[in-house]
Design an enzyme around this catalytic site. Sequence first.
Site, PDB file in Angstrom:
ATOM      1  N   TYR A 286       0.843  -1.190   0.000  1.00 22.54           N
ATOM      2  CA  TYR A 286       0.000   0.000   0.000  1.00 22.54           C
ATOM      3  C   TYR A 286       0.883   1.247   0.000  1.00 22.54           C
ATOM      4  O   TYR A 286       2.081   1.169   0.264  1.00 22.54           O
ATOM      5  CB  TYR A 286      -0.915   0.012   1.220  1.00 22.54           C
ATOM      6  CG  TYR A 286      -1.968  -1.066   1.254  1.00 22.54           C
ATOM      7  CD1 TYR A 286      -2.469  -1.636   0.073  1.00 22.54           C
ATOM      8  CD2 TYR A 286      -2.469  -1.537   2.459  1.00 22.54           C
ATOM      9  CE1 TYR A 286      -3.436  -2.631   0.112  1.00 22.54           C
ATOM     10  CE2 TYR A 286      -3.451  -2.529   2.505  1.00 22.54           C
ATOM     11  CZ  TYR A 286      -3.925  -3.069   1.334  1.00 22.54           C
ATOM     12  OH  TYR A 286      -4.886  -4.040   1.376  1.00 22.54           O
ATOM     13  N   SER A 287       0.263   2.404  -0.252  1.00 22.71           N
ATOM     14  CA  SER A 287       1.083   3.619  -0.302  1.00 22.71           C
ATOM     15  C   SER A 287       1.746   3.906   1.042  1.00 22.71           C
ATOM     16  O   SER A 287       2.842   4.450   1.079  1.00 22.71           O
ATOM     17  CB  SER A 287       0.254   4.819  -0.758  1.00 22.71           C
ATOM     18  OG  SER A 287      -0.868   5.010   0.074  1.00 22.71           O
ATOM     19  N   GLU A 288       1.076   3.544   2.145  1.00 20.63           N
ATOM     20  CA  GLU A 288       1.723   3.618   3.457  1.00 20.63           C
ATOM     21  C   GLU A 288       1.192   2.532   4.384  1.00 20.63           C
ATOM     22  O   GLU A 288       0.042   2.096   4.268  1.00 20.63           O
ATOM     23  CB  GLU A 288       1.501   4.972   4.146  1.00 20.63           C
ATOM     24  CG  GLU A 288       2.512   6.044   3.794  1.00 20.63           C
ATOM     25  CD  GLU A 288       2.022   6.957   2.710  1.00 20.63           C
ATOM     26  OE1 GLU A 288       2.794   7.805   2.248  1.00 20.63           O
ATOM     27  OE2 GLU A 288       0.857   6.818   2.303  1.00 20.63           O
ATOM     28  N   THR A 289       2.069   2.140   5.303  1.00 19.24           N
ATOM     29  CA  THR A 289       1.696   1.302   6.440  1.00 19.24           C
ATOM     30  C   THR A 289       2.135   2.042   7.695  1.00 19.24           C
ATOM     31  O   THR A 289       3.241   2.598   7.756  1.00 19.24           O
ATOM     32  CB  THR A 289       2.369  -0.074   6.359  1.00 19.24           C
ATOM     33  OG1 THR A 289       1.859  -0.785   5.220  1.00 19.24           O
ATOM     34  CG2 THR A 289       2.108  -0.903   7.607  1.00 19.24           C
TER      35      THR A 289
ATOM     36  N   HIS B 203      -4.002   9.349   5.680  1.00 18.57           N
ATOM     37  CA  HIS B 203      -4.943   8.230   5.581  1.00 18.57           C
ATOM     38  C   HIS B 203      -4.546   7.084   6.506  1.00 18.57           C
ATOM     39  O   HIS B 203      -5.409   6.413   7.090  1.00 18.57           O
ATOM     40  CB  HIS B 203      -5.101   7.768   4.121  1.00 18.57           C
ATOM     41  CG  HIS B 203      -4.065   6.829   3.618  1.00 18.57           C
ATOM     42  ND1 HIS B 203      -2.860   7.254   3.105  1.00 18.57           N
ATOM     43  CD2 HIS B 203      -4.056   5.478   3.535  1.00 18.57           C
ATOM     44  CE1 HIS B 203      -2.155   6.201   2.733  1.00 18.57           C
ATOM     45  NE2 HIS B 203      -2.856   5.113   2.976  1.00 18.57           N
TER      46      HIS B 203
END
Length: 292
Positions: free
Chosen positions: A48-51, A80
């Site tokens: 994902y774009s961030e964790t 997010h």
Amino acid sequence: MTPGTRTDVLRYTAFSSDPAGGNPAGVVLDASDLDEERMLALAAEVGYSETAFVTAADPARRRFALRYFSPLAEVDFCGHATVATAVALAERIGPGELVFDTPAGEIPVLTAGDGEGALHATLTSVPTRSRPATDAELDAALAALGWVRGELDPALPPHVAFGGVHHLVLAAADRARLADLVYDFDALAAVMRRHGWTTVHLVWREAPDLFHARDPFPVGGVVEDPATGAAAAAFGGYLRELGLVPEAARVVVRQGEDMGRPSELVVGVGPRDPRVRVTGRAVSLVPPLVTP
């Protein structure tokens, strides 16, 4: 980390109550034993774009330390993933106020139910600021995007805005320009690394209180974010700085529509507070990833 230990990575989508919408984020609620190398590897595995990783927790005080990793690098702040983590915690310890200590600073978050069975979170950013983009910054970004100056909205000038991390804000003159996003991934990533931008926040104004947005994120190894809370916070500061909204304003940002993952971010701007509030729902996705 102890060899053989398994890590649960929860998966939530933020800024939507529909699992098919919003921006997915990984959430690790106990990362106290994970080092930076392991967190980066997990973020790359999740994809994902961030964790977000909770590296320290004080549930009694409802205070938590957070770090954020994209598949390629650590990020100081991610909206997010903050909303996703807040909702994940609220499901476990109950809704209410939370405080997150992040590399960008302290982020208060208020979680609550919305009467429809969904939880939402309102994060309060660090103080925002905004400055005009230089000609060199603008020309380099436009070249990588394949845009020209004549396609920009002159009423919304290009700025570099900050709400925890920096974003270049560019406003398209029409919806068709925003919809047609095909850019040079490597060239834009190079421009963004040179100037320290986390995303390029591309917007189109439908109404004074309604904007559509797209956020290329090549520096994180992601073509585009379907919802970007950090950029929404910075954008709220931009709107206030330029006097483009009333002193107290509520602005809706719709993002992810052109990707098939519609998202809604509600941006609150106050008259005397340099911080910006960003509100959105989040829902859990199918079972957590369990990694060795």
